[in-house]
Design an enzyme around this catalytic site. Structure first.
Site, short mmCIF file in Angstrom:
data_model
loop_
_atom_site.label_atom_id
_atom_site.label_comp_id
_atom_site.label_asym_id
_atom_site.label_seq_id
_atom_site.Cartn_x
_atom_site.Cartn_y
_atom_site.Cartn_z
N ARG A 1 -6.97 3.33 13.43
CA ARG A 1 -8.41 1.80 13.52
C ARG A 1 -8.10 0.82 14.64
O ARG A 1 -9.20 0.38 14.93
CB ARG A 1 -7.59 1.53 12.21
CG ARG A 1 -9.18 0.12 11.07
CD ARG A 1 -9.07 0.21 10.10
NE ARG A 1 -9.61 0.12 9.37
CZ ARG A 1 -10.96 0.50 8.63
NH1 ARG A 1 -11.71 -0.58 9.38
NH2 ARG A 1 -11.20 0.95 7.87
N GLU B 1 0.67 -1.32 0.22
CA GLU B 1 -0.20 0.14 0.23
C GLU B 1 0.86 1.16 0.29
O GLU B 1 1.01 2.04 -0.89
CB GLU B 1 -0.90 0.54 1.80
CG GLU B 1 -1.57 1.23 1.54
CD GLU B 1 -2.81 1.31 2.61
OE1 GLU B 1 -3.52 0.09 2.69
OE2 GLU B 1 -4.25 2.52 2.88
N GLU C 1 -10.59 -8.16 4.71
CA GLU C 1 -9.81 -8.04 6.11
C GLU C 1 -10.42 -8.29 6.92
O GLU C 1 -10.67 -9.49 7.43
CB GLU C 1 -9.18 -6.49 6.40
CG GLU C 1 -8.32 -5.63 5.62
CD GLU C 1 -8.12 -4.65 5.39
OE1 GLU C 1 -9.07 -3.74 5.06
OE2 GLU C 1 -7.63 -3.31 6.36
#
Ligand code: MTE
Ligand code: LUZ
Ligand code: MOS
Length: 759
Positions: A303, A225, A706
């Site tokens: 997160r 990423e 995920e």
């Protein structure tokens, strides 16, 4: 219904970067990196290396025409160490030679010296020295200070989870080719735009001179990423300097040493409950080991906070996260993106509370599951909540009471082998938590022969996103699937892309594709109505490549209609930009509505521990997962199974070990153990939750990439239950991975004093 890539994969026909025939004159690059974790006054001597066989050039920081800066969120990461070094594996120079071997060999002759500085590898030490990359992140709900007074039971403790190597089968790589005034890069990245933006900055070029093209990835898992960028920038630097194509492929061991991994966390928790098992208050502090540079650490950390209460409603929550700078390679995105780390801590807190209250862990879990309309610590409320429906569906499938009594029976009749089980509910938010990133586009061409080509921002990395996009177009157009092709992901066709990440690749790009196709279909239906002299366009229908008028088959087939459209000068191309509606989040107050929706599910995991040897087996995983209305059941099921295995690996076998000097000790597959087919549970059964509505996803589907990873956390607690059956008196740490070595040492610590029978 199978994935259209699978046959090509099996035959070896699928193209990966390394399969592309290299252009004439291609040179090969090798990265020289620091062997010291922390130092200043960097001295580099390349003179001997430059004289070696086949070497064309060696580039360092001083050769960069633009900025020596690859940072994204915080500008704190150099492409090449310029004045000092901050971790073992930090790139210092790139050697370009005629063959990969010569480049690698010459790189050993580069002399690198620094004045050593103290090395920090522990996030708590970093935090105590105020080595924070960003200020602490805080989430608050209710009032914990008041709530503690209202609790009957309060327990606190420490929970630690380790790093994880991505182990994509295809290591990091790039091929850069000079173009007129610019460069074209074929890259193995989840984020073509990040590669384009950073390369433009490094080369001091406008972005339009840099074209990035991605065919597919041999796995990314978050590791590409942000961290596919430096290799592409280095290859582009060398290609533009030397006016030759340059290919850079990391050797597996170099990849393991140089790239960041899942963030290890050390966390403190405190949980308060009422007598009846209702959780009333929860306090948690996360110490995130970010490594030497920011990379994606702050959103990963946030997160963890977003998911710090997992599937439970807790009325009073106080959570804080510290993004701690250490002298390790910058850690990065990895499937779950901080979510698993956050969930591991609440599951540990519940386990400890259950032990103190002498009730089953799953009793507390079930009591506290979120209900429709409950508020998360970040202000969003649950909608179309499937916590209890998935839990109940699982209990219907497999009786928890029976599992429990069978295990008790087994344990009482076996001295050295013990079994344990754990339930693991999940609740994972879908959308990038940075609202801006939730956008994508699609460019759909219908060619004059009726075949369709689709470009989007999505990157195919094995997760089947291309298949889902094809299915989307197939559903709208109603034409045979082999008339539709997904093109490479290319920055000149689709610009300003977000990475394919956050499980939202199929959602965002699928929606963009959907709207582009709908627009084209509208045009074609209008034309068909004219051709068939039908005044009511609604009576025109496309069914499997044939046009139906008022329910009757006509002579007008898709291909013919396309020919007519072209003759009548009707555009057969459409570009559509999609942005997720409704979402917002205020980082100052940590409140908002960051997620389009949540994915839910429940798993039950059983394990057997050999208490003489410390080894264990995962016996089974039974899950009921909320797929919404799946766009492709086969792809979704394999995502769930793969995610579960990767999650179990993180919790059990996979141990990333650095020594106190910041050197990675587990830098090969001989020392870093990943689950293999022998270790896979004898039964993995993932059922689709029935009647799940998701009005926020394409065709009512849900993201899948995920969320299932986090079922793997149940493996830790199943093994722990088995250990407790063997040593009910022992206090076991909440420390993952629970490797066999750790099982053995914790089963037998203080053994002589406690269990004379074992002497
Ligand atoms: N599956 C395979 N086979 N390979 C991968 O690299 N990456 C995972 C997941 N599943 C990955 C995978 C991660 S980290 C994410 S975010 C999603 O796929 C990304 O794809 P999606 O958004 O299309 O689900
Ligand atoms: N990447 C990112 C992610 O930049 N933001 C996110 O919220 C996210 N979530 C999951 C995986 N990758
Ligand atoms: Mo996945 S960690 O969002 O690439």
């Amino acid at each position: 219904m199978k994935n259209f890539d699978s046959e090509k994969h099996v035959r070896g026909e699928s193209l990966f970067l390394d399969d592309i025939p290299i252009p004439e004159g291609t040179l090969h690059a090798h990265v020289c990196y620091s062997k010291i974790a922390h130092g200043t006054n960097l001295r580099i001597d390349t003179s001997e290396a430059l004289k070696m066989n086949g070497v064309h050039a060696i580039f360092t920081a001083k050769d960069i025409p633009g900025e020596n800066q690859i940072g994204n969120i915080v500008l704190d990461e150099e492409l090449f160490g310029a004045h000092g070094v901050h971790f073992v594996g930090q790139p210092i120079a790139v050697v370009v030679a005629d063959t990969p071997f010569n480049a690698r060999y010459a790189s050993e002759a580069i002399i690198v010296e620094v004045d050593k500085l103290p090395v920090i590898t522990d996030p708590r030490v970093a935090q105590s020295k105020n080595e924070l990359i960003v200020p602490p992140i805080k989430f608050l709900l209710g009032n914990t200070e008041q709530a503690w007074k209202e609790c009957d039971v309060i327990v606190s403790g420490v929970a630690e989870s380790g790093g994880q190597e991505h182990l994509y089968l295809e290591t990091q790589c790039a091929l850069a080719m000079p173009t007129e005034g610019g460069v074209k890069i074929i890259s193995s990245t989840q984020s073509p735009t990040a590669v384009q933006r950073v390369t433009a900055r490094v080369l001091d070029m406008p972005m339009h001179k840099i074209e990035v093209d991605v065919i597919r990835l041999g796995g990314g898992f978050g590791g590409k990423e942000d961290q596919a960028t430096p290799w592409a920038a280095m290859a582009a630097l060398a290609a533009t300097k030397l006016h030759r194509p340059v290919k850079l492929v990391l050797h597996r061991q170099d990849d393991m040493r140089m790239t960041g991994k899942r963030h290890p966390y050390s966390s403190d928790f405190k949980i308060g409950l009422k007598k009846d098992g209702m959780i009333h208050a929860y306090e948690v502090s996360f110490y995130q080991n970010a490594g030497a540079a920011c990379d994606l650490s702050p959103p990963v950390l946030s997160r963890s906070l977003f998911h710090c209460t997992n599937s439970y409603f807790i009325p009073n929550v106080s959570a804080v996260g510290y993004c701690c700078r250490t002298n390790l390679p910058p850690n990065t995105a990895f499937r779950g993106f901080g979510g698993p780390q956050g969930m591991f801590v609440i599951e540990s807190a519940i386990a400890k509370a259950a032990e103190v209250m002498k009730i089953d862990r799953h009793v507390i879990q079930k009591k506290n599951l979120l209900n429709e309309g409950d508020e998360f610590p970040y202000g969003q409320k649950t909608e179309q909540c499937q916590t209890r429906t998935s839990w109940n569906a699982l209990e219907k499938k497999i009786s928890v009471d029976k599992v429990r009594s069978d295990i008790e029976k087994f344990n009482s009749s076996n001295q050295w082998k013990k079994k344990g089980f754990a339930l693991m509910p999940i609740c994972f938010g879908i959308s990038f938590t940075n609202t801006m990133m939730n956008q994508a586009s699609a460019l759909v061409h219908i060619y004059t022969d009726g075949s369709v080509g689709i470009s989007t921002a999505a990157i195919e990395m094995g997760q089947g996103v291309n298949m889902k996009i094809v299915r989307t177009a197939e559903r709208v157009f109603s034409i045979p699937i082999d008339w539709i092709r997904i093109e490479t992901t290319n920055t000149t066709r689709i610009a300003n892309t977000s990475p394919t990440a956050a499980s939202s690749g199929a959602d965002l790009n699928g929606k963009a594709t959907y709207f582009a196709c709908v627009e084209l279909l509208k045009r074609l239906k209008k034309l068909a109505a004219e051709e068939l002299k039908q005044e009511d366009e609604a009576k025109i229908e496309m069914r499997n490549g044939v046009i139906f008028n008022s329910g009757k088959e006509t002579e007008l087939a898709w291909k013919k209609l396309i020919t007519v459209a072209h003759q009548k000068r009707i555009s057969l191309s459409e570009h559509h930009h999609y942005a997720t509606p409704k979402i917002h989040f205020d980082v100052k107050t940590s409140k908002g509505h960051p997620f389009a929706y949540h994915v839910f599910g429940t798993a039950l995991i059983q394990a057997t521990v050999d208490c003489l040897r410390g080894i264990y087996e995962i016996d089974s995983v039974d899950a009921v997962h909320d797929f919404g209305m799946s766009l492709h059941p086969a792809v979704d099921l394999s995502q769930a199974e793969g995610g579960i295995m990767q999650g179990i690996g993180w919790m059990t076998l996979e141990e990333v070990v650095y020594n106190s000097e910041g050197k990675l000790l587990t830098d090969a597959l001989s020392t870093y153990k990943v689950p293999d087919i022998q270790f896979a549970p004898k039964r993995v059964r993932v059922d689709f939750l029935e009647n799940s509505e998701n009005t926020f996803g394409p065709f009512n589907s849900k993201a899948i990439g995920e969320p299932p990873f986090m079922y793997g956390i149940g493996a830790f607690f199943a093994i722990r239950e088995a250990m407790k059956a063997f040593r009910p008196d022992q206090e076991f740490q909440f420390k993952a991975p629970v490797t066999s070595e750790r099982v053995l040492t914790s089963l037998y610590s203080k053994v002589a004093a406690l269990e004379p029978s074992l002497q």
